[in-house]
Design an enzyme around this catalytic site. Sequence first.
Site, PDB file in Angstrom:
ATOM      1  N   ALA A 130       0.836  -1.193   0.000  1.00 31.88           N
ATOM      2  CA  ALA A 130       0.000   0.000   0.000  1.00 31.88           C
ATOM      3  C   ALA A 130       0.877   1.252   0.000  1.00 31.88           C
ATOM      4  O   ALA A 130       2.100   1.179   0.114  1.00 31.88           O
ATOM      5  CB  ALA A 130      -0.908  -0.004   1.221  1.00 31.88           C
ATOM      6  N   GLY A 161      -0.256  -5.340   0.447  1.00 30.55           N
ATOM      7  CA  GLY A 161      -1.423  -5.329  -0.419  1.00 30.55           C
ATOM      8  C   GLY A 161      -1.195  -6.042  -1.734  1.00 30.55           C
ATOM      9  O   GLY A 161      -2.142  -6.585  -2.327  1.00 30.55           O
ATOM     10  N   GLU A 201      -1.761  -9.611  -1.018  1.00 27.77           N
ATOM     11  CA  GLU A 201      -3.204  -9.790  -0.846  1.00 27.77           C
ATOM     12  C   GLU A 201      -3.922  -9.788  -2.191  1.00 27.77           C
ATOM     13  O   GLU A 201      -4.891 -10.535  -2.386  1.00 27.77           O
ATOM     14  CB  GLU A 201      -3.748  -8.697   0.070  1.00 27.77           C
ATOM     15  CG  GLU A 201      -3.293  -8.875   1.515  1.00 27.77           C
ATOM     16  CD  GLU A 201      -3.651  -7.710   2.404  1.00 27.77           C
ATOM     17  OE1 GLU A 201      -4.345  -7.916   3.414  1.00 27.77           O
ATOM     18  OE2 GLU A 201      -3.224  -6.572   2.105  1.00 27.77           O
ATOM     19  N   GLU A 235       3.188  -6.320   7.247  1.00 28.77           N
ATOM     20  CA  GLU A 235       2.495  -5.207   7.905  1.00 28.77           C
ATOM     21  C   GLU A 235       2.873  -5.016   9.366  1.00 28.77           C
ATOM     22  O   GLU A 235       2.900  -3.878   9.865  1.00 28.77           O
ATOM     23  CB  GLU A 235       0.977  -5.405   7.787  1.00 28.77           C
ATOM     24  CG  GLU A 235       0.393  -5.054   6.428  1.00 28.77           C
ATOM     25  CD  GLU A 235       0.476  -6.190   5.424  1.00 28.77           C
ATOM     26  OE1 GLU A 235      -0.124  -6.068   4.344  1.00 28.77           O
ATOM     27  OE2 GLU A 235       1.153  -7.202   5.712  1.00 28.77           O
TER      28      GLU A 235
END
Length: 257
Positions: A63, A108, A111, A131
Site C-alpha cells: 500500500a 497489499g 493480498e 504489515e
Amino acid sequence: MGKLVKLVIKDKIAEVTIDNPPVNALNAQVIQELDETVEVIKGEEVGAVIITGAGEKAFVAGADISQFPSLNSDTGKKMVQTGQRVFDKIAALPIPVIGAIDGFALGGGCELALVCDIRIASEKARLGLPEVNLAIIPGYGGTQRLARLIGEGKAKELIFTADAVMAQEALQIGLVERVVPAGETVNAAREMAQKILSKGPLAIRKAKQAIDEGLKGSLRDGLDIEADLVGELFATEDLKEGATAFLKKRKPNYKGL
C-alpha cells in the site's frame, strides 16, 4: 482504461496491468481504477483475466504507506473496507483470474495475489505480508485468505514474523501454483488462459463456483452444490457437443450455451 491501471482485452483474455511507478503501490487511485476495471470486464465477453504489474521490479509492493500517519480509527477502517470490497469483486468474477507475479508482491500486493484463482510467479518473485513491521496487520483480506490457502500455522508464521518467501518456497507451501523464468510470467499466464479457453466455458464457470461456494461450508454442502451444478450442465448444448466431439474424435465447438 485508467492512468494507473491498464486494461487490454484480446482473444477473450483481459489483461490488467497496474502501472504505478516505482513499485506499483496500491494507493486510493489504483484501488478506484481497479474497481472501474472490474466493472468493464464484467460487461465484456471475456473467459479469463490476467493481473500483473508493470516492469520486473514489482508485481505490487504494498500500500501507499505515506497516507498512514494521517489516518485515524474511522478513516483507516474505511480505507481497508474499500480495498476489501474491490478485492472481493475481483474474487467474485465468475471466470478464472490468473496472477502473473514478477518481482515483489508484498502487503497489499500479496493480498491481491491471494485474490487470484491461480498464481504464476517468476523465479525472482518475493511474496509476503510485512504489515506488523509497521505495527499494523494485513487489511485487504490477508489474514483470512492466506490461512485458507496455505493453512493456519504457516500463515501465522509469515504474518507474525513479517518474513517474505522467494518463489520456490512459495511454490512448496502452496502460495503459488507455478514458477517460471524471470520475465515469462505474463506469457505463461497467457498460455494457461488460452488452454482454459479451449475448454467448455460454462463448465469452467461452474467449476469455479463449485469450489468457491463449496469451501464456505461442510463437505456435504459442497457435494450438494457440485451435484446441482452438474445437473445444470447436463441441460446445456455444450455438454452434448463435448460428448459428441469426444465420441467422434473431433475438436469440440463450444458456444457457451
